[in-house]
Write a protein that holds these residues in place. Structure first.
Motif, PDB file in Angstrom:
ATOM      1  N   LYS A 222       0.841  -1.195   0.000  1.00 43.51           N
ATOM      2  CA  LYS A 222       0.000   0.000   0.000  1.00 43.51           C
ATOM      3  C   LYS A 222       0.878   1.248   0.000  1.00 43.51           C
ATOM      4  CE  LYS A 222      -3.972   2.000   2.450  1.00 43.51           C
ATOM      5  NZ  LYS A 222      -4.884   1.821   3.610  1.00 43.51           N
ATOM      6  N   MET A 223       0.474   2.253  -0.793  1.00 44.86           N
ATOM      7  CA  MET A 223       1.280   3.457  -0.898  1.00 44.86           C
ATOM      8  C   MET A 223       0.405   4.654  -1.236  1.00 44.86           C
ATOM      9  SD  MET A 223       3.079   2.634  -4.603  1.00 44.86           S
ATOM     10  CE  MET A 223       3.704   4.286  -4.907  1.00 44.86           C
ATOM     11  N   ILE A 224       0.932   5.844  -0.994  1.00 35.49           N
ATOM     12  CA  ILE A 224       0.260   7.073  -1.417  1.00 35.49           C
ATOM     13  C   ILE A 224       0.067   7.038  -2.922  1.00 35.49           C
ATOM     14  CG2 ILE A 224       0.468   9.589  -1.566  1.00 35.49           C
ATOM     15  CD1 ILE A 224       2.241   9.441   0.967  1.00 35.49           C
ATOM     16  N   GLN A 225      -1.086   7.505  -3.392  1.00 37.69           N
ATOM     17  CA  GLN A 225      -1.342   7.505  -4.835  1.00 37.69           C
ATOM     18  C   GLN A 225      -0.261   8.289  -5.567  1.00 37.69           C
ATOM     19  OE1 GLN A 225      -5.024   9.390  -6.134  1.00 37.69           O
ATOM     20  NE2 GLN A 225      -5.287   7.808  -7.698  1.00 37.69           N
ATOM     21  N   PRO A 226       0.295   7.719  -6.622  1.00 36.59           N
ATOM     22  CA  PRO A 226       1.400   8.373  -7.340  1.00 36.59           C
ATOM     23  C   PRO A 226       0.926   9.534  -8.216  1.00 36.59           C
ATOM     24  CG  PRO A 226       1.297   5.992  -7.798  1.00 36.59           C
ATOM     25  CD  PRO A 226       0.022   6.381  -7.154  1.00 36.59           C
ATOM     26  N   ASP A 227       1.900  10.273  -8.714  1.00 42.53           N
ATOM     27  CA  ASP A 227       1.711  11.273  -9.770  1.00 42.53           C
ATOM     28  C   ASP A 227       2.577  10.870 -10.959  1.00 42.53           C
ATOM     29  OD1 ASP A 227       0.044  13.098  -8.305  1.00 42.53           O
ATOM     30  OD2 ASP A 227       1.829  13.774  -7.229  1.00 42.53           O
ATOM     31  N   ASP A 228       2.061  11.084 -12.158  1.00 40.11           N
ATOM     32  CA  ASP A 228       2.862  10.871 -13.360  1.00 40.11           C
ATOM     33  C   ASP A 228       3.378  12.230 -13.817  1.00 40.11           C
ATOM     34  OD1 ASP A 228       4.015  10.280 -15.783  1.00 40.11           O
ATOM     35  OD2 ASP A 228       2.421   8.923 -16.426  1.00 40.11           O
ATOM     36  N   CYS A 229       4.664  12.461 -13.645  1.00 43.43           N
ATOM     37  CA  CYS A 229       5.242  13.771 -13.937  1.00 43.43           C
ATOM     38  C   CYS A 229       5.689  13.928 -15.388  1.00 43.43           C
ATOM     39  CB  CYS A 229       6.400  14.045 -12.979  1.00 43.43           C
ATOM     40  SG  CYS A 229       5.836  14.304 -11.281  1.00 43.43           S
TER      41      CYS A 229
ATOM     42  N   LEU B 187      21.819   0.459 -15.941  1.00 41.49           N
ATOM     43  CA  LEU B 187      22.180   0.205 -14.543  1.00 41.49           C
ATOM     44  C   LEU B 187      22.251   1.505 -13.741  1.00 41.49           C
ATOM     45  CD1 LEU B 187      24.926  -2.547 -14.968  1.00 41.49           C
ATOM     46  CD2 LEU B 187      22.511  -2.836 -14.364  1.00 41.49           C
ATOM     47  N   ALA B 188      22.730   2.565 -14.360  1.00 40.75           N
ATOM     48  CA  ALA B 188      22.782   3.859 -13.673  1.00 40.75           C
ATOM     49  C   ALA B 188      21.386   4.382 -13.380  1.00 40.75           C
ATOM     50  CB  ALA B 188      23.562   4.869 -14.512  1.00 40.75           C
ATOM     51  N   LEU B 189      20.458   4.194 -14.319  1.00 41.43           N
ATOM     52  CA  LEU B 189      19.079   4.626 -14.101  1.00 41.43           C
ATOM     53  C   LEU B 189      18.433   3.844 -12.964  1.00 41.43           C
ATOM     54  CD1 LEU B 189      17.835   4.882 -17.802  1.00 41.43           C
ATOM     55  CD2 LEU B 189      18.596   6.751 -16.332  1.00 41.43           C
ATOM     56  N   LEU B 190      18.666   2.549 -12.935  1.00 42.54           N
ATOM     57  CA  LEU B 190      18.122   1.727 -11.855  1.00 42.54           C
ATOM     58  C   LEU B 190      18.674   2.169 -10.504  1.00 42.54           C
ATOM     59  CD1 LEU B 190      18.295  -1.733 -13.631  1.00 42.54           C
ATOM     60  CD2 LEU B 190      16.213  -0.706 -12.694  1.00 42.54           C
ATOM     61  N   TYR B 191      19.947   2.461 -10.464  1.00 46.65           N
ATOM     62  CA  TYR B 191      20.541   2.951  -9.219  1.00 46.65           C
ATOM     63  C   TYR B 191      19.893   4.265  -8.790  1.00 46.65           C
ATOM     64  CZ  TYR B 191      23.673   5.568  -6.236  1.00 46.65           C
ATOM     65  OH  TYR B 191      24.168   6.345  -5.217  1.00 46.65           O
ATOM     66  N   ALA B 192      19.756   5.204  -9.730  1.00 47.41           N
ATOM     67  CA  ALA B 192      19.203   6.517  -9.393  1.00 47.41           C
ATOM     68  C   ALA B 192      17.763   6.412  -8.909  1.00 47.41           C
ATOM     69  CB  ALA B 192      19.288   7.435 -10.612  1.00 47.41           C
ATOM     70  N   ALA B 193      16.948   5.660  -9.636  1.00 43.99           N
ATOM     71  CA  ALA B 193      15.524   5.570  -9.304  1.00 43.99           C
ATOM     72  C   ALA B 193      15.302   4.941  -7.936  1.00 43.99           C
ATOM     73  CB  ALA B 193      14.787   4.770 -10.378  1.00 43.99           C
ATOM     74  N   THR B 194      16.104   3.939  -7.606  1.00 48.43           N
ATOM     75  CA  THR B 194      15.875   3.187  -6.372  1.00 48.43           C
ATOM     76  C   THR B 194      16.745   3.648  -5.209  1.00 48.43           C
ATOM     77  OG1 THR B 194      17.497   1.494  -7.007  1.00 48.43           O
ATOM     78  CG2 THR B 194      15.218   1.150  -7.706  1.00 48.43           C
ATOM     79  N   SER B 195      17.446   4.752  -5.387  1.00 46.94           N
ATOM     80  CA  SER B 195      18.390   5.214  -4.369  1.00 46.94           C
ATOM     81  C   SER B 195      17.735   5.960  -3.217  1.00 46.94           C
ATOM     82  CB  SER B 195      19.435   6.132  -5.016  1.00 46.94           C
ATOM     83  OG  SER B 195      18.811   7.334  -5.481  1.00 46.94           O
ATOM     84  N   GLY B 196      16.512   6.446  -3.429  1.00 48.40           N
ATOM     85  CA  GLY B 196      15.889   7.301  -2.434  1.00 48.40           C
ATOM     86  C   GLY B 196      16.288   8.755  -2.567  1.00 48.40           C
ATOM     87  N   ASN B 197      17.061   9.076  -3.590  1.00 46.90           N
ATOM     88  CA  ASN B 197      17.456  10.466  -3.832  1.00 46.90           C
ATOM     89  C   ASN B 197      16.251  11.236  -4.364  1.00 46.90           C
ATOM     90  OD1 ASN B 197      18.550  12.878  -5.158  1.00 46.90           O
ATOM     91  ND2 ASN B 197      20.554  11.939  -4.858  1.00 46.90           N
TER      92      ASN B 197
ATOM     93  N   ASP C 203      10.767  -0.594  -0.804  1.00 48.06           N
ATOM     94  CA  ASP C 203      10.569   0.426   0.227  1.00 48.06           C
ATOM     95  C   ASP C 203      10.873   1.827  -0.280  1.00 48.06           C
ATOM     96  OD1 ASP C 203      13.302  -0.522   0.086  1.00 48.06           O
ATOM     97  OD2 ASP C 203      13.720   0.716   1.852  1.00 48.06           O
ATOM     98  N   LYS C 204      11.535   1.940  -1.426  1.00 47.22           N
ATOM     99  CA  LYS C 204      11.862   3.248  -1.995  1.00 47.22           C
ATOM    100  C   LYS C 204      10.843   3.700  -3.059  1.00 47.22           C
ATOM    101  CE  LYS C 204      15.984   3.842   0.006  1.00 47.22           C
ATOM    102  NZ  LYS C 204      16.199   2.557   0.664  1.00 47.22           N
ATOM    103  N   LEU C 205       9.890   2.836  -3.409  1.00 46.09           N
ATOM    104  CA  LEU C 205       8.978   3.151  -4.511  1.00 46.09           C
ATOM    105  C   LEU C 205       8.051   4.312  -4.181  1.00 46.09           C
ATOM    106  CD1 LEU C 205       7.814   2.557  -7.289  1.00 46.09           C
ATOM    107  CD2 LEU C 205       6.376   0.783  -6.241  1.00 46.09           C
ATOM    108  N   GLU C 206       7.529   4.368  -2.979  1.00 47.50           N
ATOM    109  CA  GLU C 206       6.567   5.421  -2.644  1.00 47.50           C
ATOM    110  C   GLU C 206       7.187   6.809  -2.752  1.00 47.50           C
ATOM    111  OE1 GLU C 206       3.087   5.827   0.609  1.00 47.50           O
ATOM    112  OE2 GLU C 206       5.118   5.859   1.472  1.00 47.50           O
ATOM    113  N   GLY C 207       8.402   6.960  -2.297  1.00 47.15           N
ATOM    114  CA  GLY C 207       9.057   8.259  -2.418  1.00 47.15           C
ATOM    115  C   GLY C 207       9.222   8.663  -3.869  1.00 47.15           C
ATOM    116  N   PHE C 208       9.749   7.747  -4.678  1.00 45.21           N
ATOM    117  CA  PHE C 208       9.975   7.998  -6.097  1.00 45.21           C
ATOM    118  C   PHE C 208       8.671   8.307  -6.823  1.00 45.21           C
ATOM    119  CE2 PHE C 208      10.105   6.211 -10.420  1.00 45.21           C
ATOM    120  CZ  PHE C 208      11.205   6.853 -10.964  1.00 45.21           C
TER     121      PHE C 208
END
Length: 342
Positions: free
Chosen positions: A4-11, A228-238, A285-290
């Motif tokens: 369960k997560m906050i509803q996303p936005d498509d930017c 691989l760089a994109l995967l790192y960036a997206a899932t980093s929590g940055n 666990d990083k998906l909701e932030g992203f």
């Protein structure tokens, strides 16, 4: 297992207009609370009046009771003025989009030279309007796989240096060069990342024959180092990286042609696709932030109050969906995904 997560936005989203819009908008509404709507229609959205008309068209075809909020964007041309920017802001437009001329679908009216827009960019910086950039050069002598990196060197560095207070979203980044640029830039620089650039690379498009439904712009790159760089960036929590599908619908016949259109359709299961990528990186666990927080924060929007729930469940993506008076082939058609939106 459920998530369960906050509803996303498509930017970053393309929904077209007319019959095409009606046939696909419900897919995004089922998942997203808001979407940043791209302005590159056949007749681009170049002023506040056109943005208002387009928003009204989108609202008119939403499912009954929907609270989905389309956020409108101005299409920049060589002739966009500071007055155009002010009128757009006054009408609720949230950003302006730079398409280098000829860079992608319906970009023939785009910008020929960024310096022609400097007075307009100065106004955007002063008024607080975000600049969204399709980051590629279009000169024939530049290899298509290098166009993003060259854009950083020749255009983006210049804009960031000249307009240090301008908030910029580097759209649908595809290279390690772009990831590194965003990571080393100041806090007013962010980027969107698509699900297809996380889940596919140029082998998926080219090995075993050309697969037109994997063709997009910017084009898919190598797995190493770029995917691989994109995967790192997206899932980093940055917080500089957030969800933007760049879902770009085209009829099957327009993709499977002698000059197939650029664009991958992902709106049918966007959040499931992202969940798949994040799970593979052990980063659910990083998906909701992203997906639900970082983009809203960068646009100075409140987080959505609704939630969505994903269920761990295998299902097969349909081979096609109805699209206007034709069909559309979705990303991952006929393949099995392991997450399903409830």
């Amino acid at each position: 297992m459920q998530f369960k997560m906050i509803q996303p936005d498509d930017c970053h989203l393309h929904v077209r207009s007319g019959a095409a819009l009606k046939s696909i908008i419900g897919m995004t509404v089922a998942q997203m609370g808001r979407a940043i709507i791209m302005p590159n229609l056949n007749s681009p959205v170049t002023n506040a009046t056109q943005a208002r008309i387009y928003k009204e068209e989108i609202l008119s075809v939403l499912p009954k009771g929907s609270k989905f909020n389309p956020l409108m964007v101005l299409y920049l041309t060589d002739n966009t003025t500071s007055k155009d920017i002010q009128e757009a802001i006054d009408s609720g437009v949230v950003a302006a989009k730079l398409y280098p001329v000829g860079v992608t679908t319906n970009s023939d009216g785009g910008v020929t030279n960024i310096t022609k827009l400097y007075p307009t960019l100065e106004s955007m910086q002063k008024l607080g309007m975000l600049l969204l950039m399709h980051g590629e050069v279009t000169r024939n002598e530049v290899d298509i796989f290098d166009r993003e990196a060259v854009f950083i060197d020749e255009v983006l560095n210049q804009v960031v240096n000249n307009f240090p207070e301008l908030k910029i979203v580097f759209e649908h980044i595809t290279t390690k060069d772009a990831v590194d640029f965003v990571l080393t830039s100041h806090h007013k620089i962010a980027a969107t990342i698509t699900p297809h650039h996380l889940l596919a690379n140029r082998n998926d498009m080219l090995v075993g024959g050309i697969k037109p439904h994997y063709f997009c712009l910017p084009v898919l790159k190598r797995k190493n180092p770029h995917q691989l760089a994109l995967l790192y960036a997206a899932t980093s929590g940055n917080t500089k990286f957030f969800l933007g599908t760049d879902s770009a619908p085209h009829a099957k016949t327009d993709k499977e042609s002698a000059c197939g259109c650029a664009g991958i359709f992902t709106a049918h299961c966007a959040i499931e696709l992202y969940a798949t990528a994040f799970e593979r990186q052990n980063a659910l666990d990083k998906l909701e932030g992203f997906a639900s927080k970082f983009g809203a924060d960068f646009y100075n929007l409140p987080h959505n109050t609704q939630t969505i729930t994903l269920k761990k469940q295998d299902w097969v993506v349909p081979a096609s969906y109805p699209f206007a008076h034709s069909d559309i082939v979705p990303f991952m058609a006929t393949k099995t995904l392991g997450w399903k939106l409830i």
